[in-house]
Design an enzyme around this catalytic site. Structure first.
Site, PDB file in Angstrom:
ATOM      1  N   ASP A 146     -73.094   9.310   2.802  1.00 20.46           N
ATOM      2  CA  ASP A 146     -74.480   8.821   2.811  1.00 20.46           C
ATOM      3  C   ASP A 146     -75.473   9.916   2.440  1.00 20.46           C
ATOM      4  OD1 ASP A 146     -73.614   6.235   3.525  1.00 20.46           O
ATOM      5  OD2 ASP A 146     -73.595   6.781   5.640  1.00 20.46           O
TER       6      ASP A 146
ATOM      7  N   LEU B 250     -64.935   5.470   2.099  1.00 20.58           N
ATOM      8  CA  LEU B 250     -65.539   6.384   1.135  1.00 20.58           C
ATOM      9  C   LEU B 250     -64.762   6.273  -0.173  1.00 20.58           C
ATOM     10  CD1 LEU B 250     -65.980   9.564   3.355  1.00 20.58           C
ATOM     11  CD2 LEU B 250     -67.728   7.903   2.706  1.00 20.58           C
TER      12      LEU B 250
ATOM     13  N   SER C 202     -81.224   1.566   3.683  1.00 19.92           N
ATOM     14  CA  SER C 202     -81.356   2.374   2.472  1.00 19.92           C
ATOM     15  C   SER C 202     -80.367   1.875   1.431  1.00 19.92           C
ATOM     16  CB  SER C 202     -81.037   3.843   2.771  1.00 19.92           C
ATOM     17  OG  SER C 202     -81.847   4.357   3.803  1.00 19.92           O
TER      18      SER C 202
END
Length: 190
Positions: A146, A93, A137
């Site tokens: 996400d 992240l 995606s």
């Protein structure tokens, strides 16, 4: 033609990076990969090196804490002055320094149809839930996991004999052109 600079962050084999680099060879491509940064000695760095693109490894283990790593990563990206940052199989992240510097200009891929199956195991989770359709995606990165704005999605059928590996490979085959399309759209100068 002015090409907008992008920085790509990777953690693994760099298949999405390779797709972006292949597309960048086209005369009408609106972007140029100006740097590739990894969080480990990723084999995908070879794609960038083969094209003469500067690479850098910013390892979390080389920093006293996560906050220091976040600052170093943001500084490394900023050195290349990108208009867009692409997380292409980057398995960390990004922290507040990246979001503060590049908020609204960071995109990420995910191997599931978000908001379903967020997190590091989207393919495994889709199989475990028995879905018949999953996919990929491309999202705008925010502070969540996400949870960013969905920019594009593509569906992939789940076959009866799919394993996590076989399904993930078929998702990657759809994810790569989808990512290239989104990056082209976001960097097209009007």
């Amino acid at each position: 033609m002015t090409r907008l600079p992008i920085v790509v962050l990777i953690s693994g084999s760099g298949s999405n990076l390779a797709a972006l680099l292949t597309a960048a060879r086209a005369a009408d491509c609106p972007y140029e990969v100006v740097a590739v940064i990894a969080d480990r000695d990723a084999s995908g760095l070879a794609h960038a090196r083969a094209e003469g693109i500067p690479t850098q490894v910013v390892r979390l283990a080389d920093h006293p804490d996560r906050a220091a790593w976040d600052r170093t990563l943001a500084a490394a990206v900023a050195e290349a002055r990108p208009e867009l940052v692409v997380l292409a199989g980057f398995m960390k992240l990004v922290g507040p320094p990246m979001l503060e510097s590049f908020g609204g200009r960071i995109v990420n891929t995910h191997p599931a149809l978000l908001p379903s199956f967020p997190g590091a195991h989207g393919v495994r989770d889709a199989l475990a839930h028995g879905v018949k359709i999953t996919g990929c995606s491309v999202i705008e990165v925010d502070a969540g996991v996400d949870t960013g704005r969905i920019l594009a999605q593509a569906a992939v059928e789940v076959l009866d004999d799919d394993t996590e590996a076989s399904l993930h490979e078929r998702i990657k085959a759809v994810e790569q052109p989808l990512l290239v399309d989104v990056v082209r759209r976001l960097t097209a100068v009007s």
